[in-house]
Design an enzyme around this catalytic site. Structure first.
Site, PDB file in Angstrom:
ATOM      1  N   LYS A  19       0.688  -6.286 -10.615  1.00 34.25           N
ATOM      2  CA  LYS A  19      -0.373  -6.917  -9.799  1.00 34.25           C
ATOM      3  C   LYS A  19      -1.705  -6.224 -10.045  1.00 34.25           C
ATOM      4  O   LYS A  19      -1.749  -5.059 -10.494  1.00 34.25           O
ATOM      5  CB  LYS A  19      -0.037  -6.876  -8.305  1.00 34.25           C
ATOM      6  CG  LYS A  19       0.098  -5.478  -7.672  1.00 34.25           C
ATOM      7  CD  LYS A  19      -1.196  -4.814  -7.255  1.00 34.25           C
ATOM      8  CE  LYS A  19      -1.010  -3.367  -6.817  1.00 34.25           C
ATOM      9  NZ  LYS A  19      -2.166  -2.527  -6.832  1.00 34.25           N
ATOM     10  N   ASP A 143       3.957  -2.184  -1.215  1.00 34.82           N
ATOM     11  CA  ASP A 143       3.598  -3.256  -2.161  1.00 34.82           C
ATOM     12  C   ASP A 143       4.794  -4.125  -2.559  1.00 34.82           C
ATOM     13  O   ASP A 143       4.630  -5.127  -3.249  1.00 34.82           O
ATOM     14  CB  ASP A 143       3.019  -2.654  -3.452  1.00 34.82           C
ATOM     15  CG  ASP A 143       1.594  -2.146  -3.270  1.00 34.82           C
ATOM     16  OD1 ASP A 143       0.988  -2.439  -2.221  1.00 34.82           O
ATOM     17  OD2 ASP A 143       1.094  -1.460  -4.179  1.00 34.82           O
TER      18      ASP A 143
HETATM   19  P1  ATP Z   1       0.917   1.250  -6.686  1.00 35.77           P
HETATM   20  O1  ATP Z   1      -0.042   0.381  -7.436  1.00 35.77           O
HETATM   21  O2  ATP Z   1       2.003   0.471  -5.934  1.00 35.77           O
HETATM   22  O3  ATP Z   1       0.298   2.327  -5.870  1.00 35.77           O
HETATM   23  P2  ATP Z   1       1.383   2.535  -9.178  1.00 35.77           P
HETATM   24  O4  ATP Z   1       1.399   1.373 -10.116  1.00 35.77           O
HETATM   25  O5  ATP Z   1       0.090   3.289  -9.092  1.00 35.77           O
HETATM   26  O6  ATP Z   1       1.814   2.033  -7.757  1.00 35.77           O
HETATM   27  P3  ATP Z   1       3.974   3.333 -10.126  1.00 35.77           P
HETATM   28  O7  ATP Z   1       3.950   2.897 -11.553  1.00 35.77           O
HETATM   29  O8  ATP Z   1       4.753   2.514  -9.174  1.00 35.77           O
HETATM   30  O9  ATP Z   1       2.502   3.555  -9.566  1.00 35.77           O
HETATM   31  O10 ATP Z   1       4.486   4.857 -10.136  1.00 35.77           O
HETATM   32  C1  ATP Z   1       4.325   5.723  -9.048  1.00 35.77           C
HETATM   33  C2  ATP Z   1       5.459   6.753  -9.086  1.00 35.77           C
HETATM   34  O11 ATP Z   1       6.657   6.109  -8.671  1.00 35.77           O
HETATM   35  C3  ATP Z   1       5.742   7.281 -10.473  1.00 35.77           C
HETATM   36  O12 ATP Z   1       5.093   8.506 -10.698  1.00 35.77           O
HETATM   37  C4  ATP Z   1       7.259   7.426 -10.528  1.00 35.77           C
HETATM   38  O13 ATP Z   1       7.681   8.762 -10.443  1.00 35.77           O
HETATM   39  C5  ATP Z   1       7.776   6.690  -9.304  1.00 35.77           C
HETATM   40  N1  ATP Z   1       8.733   5.602  -9.653  1.00 35.77           N
HETATM   41  C6  ATP Z   1       9.916   5.376  -9.094  1.00 35.77           C
HETATM   42  N2  ATP Z   1      10.520   4.302  -9.616  1.00 35.77           N
HETATM   43  C7  ATP Z   1       9.691   3.815 -10.552  1.00 35.77           C
HETATM   44  C8  ATP Z   1       9.769   2.718 -11.442  1.00 35.77           C
HETATM   45  N3  ATP Z   1      10.821   1.899 -11.470  1.00 35.77           N
HETATM   46  N4  ATP Z   1       8.714   2.505 -12.256  1.00 35.77           N
HETATM   47  C9  ATP Z   1       7.632   3.331 -12.222  1.00 35.77           C
HETATM   48  N5  ATP Z   1       7.527   4.391 -11.419  1.00 35.77           N
HETATM   49  C10 ATP Z   1       8.544   4.643 -10.578  1.00 35.77           C
END
Ligand code: ATP
Length: 305
Positions: A19, A143
């Protein structure tokens, strides 16, 4: 071994879409430590690929080493939650091909969690209403409900209270991920909501979605977290500045960053910009917003052959 149905072992393949936030405002810090937010979220055509089938024991296969491969992975957390709530769900083998950059502000983990919830419900024909699935999604993270329901929604509370909105007209996107991750908790921790001065007009924006007015949708995008992320990570501000200098008119950080996206109404314009920007940035993606019809087709069930 997949789910045995009619003599066939079946598996579910699901696309977990990333997203972006078209609007993001932070209203206040709550007593429980979370923040009340208001966001317009949009699913985009950049996705992780997930395959689920039944197995002897729960297992998770990853194509990347930079996320946990244990029970803290949101894909496995989602599977455990479904097993806890539906006794007919057996142990599962989950394959996760990560295409969405990690800790990038694109809800990569949340979308994997949502994809696993939906994949299990579909594979095992569970009697589980969308409301119940959304409740489970909210237990996994703020989210996750959006990632389940998308493609365009207003999110409030800590992000889990959703109102479906008119579908966003197709926008073409060039996303640039700076070479580091950002922790969402760190960005919120650094935020002083009293310093947020220009609050976006959500009604006006929703109306622009209703009337498919791409000009307003593009020109009024905003993100209250930019200030906080830019202060902690000046390279994100610099990435935005460089993209603007290269000629992108509508540029915004997604979520808590560090990904910065450029949005275009015309595909040809976005493609030309992508070719140019590729010379300057290492991690860069071409994408587009997705429609409700495309989102509906994200789960497919097949036999093992
Ligand atoms: P958001 O936009 O919801 O704040 P994000 O995109 O910034 O999230 P993610 O890619 O979801 O961040 O990663 C955040 C943390 O979640 C990572 O550092 C990782 O350790 C943990 N994590 C747990 N499961 C997953 C997964 N399936 N994919 C990615 N990260 C994961």
């Amino acid at each position: 071994m997949g789910a045995l149905q009619g003599g066939l072992y079946l598996k579910a393949k699901i696309k977990g879409y990333a997203k972006i936030n078209l609007l993001l405002d932070v209203l206040r810090k709550r007593n429980d430590g979370y923040h009340d937010v208001q966001m317009i979220m949009q699913a985009i055509d950049l996705y992780d690929e997930i395959i689920i089938q039944s197995a002897e024991t729960n297992r998770l296969w990853l194509t990347t080493a930079n996320i946990p491969n244990d029970e803290s992975n949101l894909a496995m957390q989602a599977a455990l939650l479904m097993q806890k709530n539906f006794s007919q769900v057996p142990p599962l083998a989950i394959e996760l091909k990560k295409n969405i950059p990690v800790a990038a502000g694109l809800a990569g983990g949340s979308t994997d969690g949502a994809a696993v919830l939906l994949g299990i419900k579909t594979l095992f024909h569970l009697e589980c209403s969308m409301d119940k699935l959304l409740q489970l999604a909210a237990q996994l993270g703020s989210d996750v409900p959006f990632c389940l329901s998308g493609p365009t929604a207003l999110a409030s509370g800590r992000g889990e209270i959703l109102t479906a909105l008119a579908e966003c007209p197709r926008l073409y996107l060039v996303l640039v991920k700076p070479p580091f991750g950002v922790s969402t908790a760190e960005i919120y921790g650094h935020l002083n909501t009293a310093e947020i001065k220009d609050r976006p007009d959500f009604d006006y924006y929703c109306q622009a979605l209703q009337t498919q007015n791409s000009k307003i949708i593009l020109s009024h995008m905003s993100n209250a977290l930019e200030r906080s992320t830019f202060a902690l990570y000046p390279d994100v501000a610099e990435t935005k500045r460089q993209l603007q200098q290269l000629g992108a008119k509508y540029v915004l950080m997604s979520g808590s960053g560090p990904t910065v996206f450029c949005a275009f109404q015309e595909k040809i314009e976005a493609e030309t910009f992508y070719k140019k920007a590729k010379e300057y940035f290492q991690e860069i993606y071409f994408s587009q917003t997705i429609t409700a019809t495309e989102l509906k087709e994200r789960v497919s069930i097949s036999d093992e052959s």
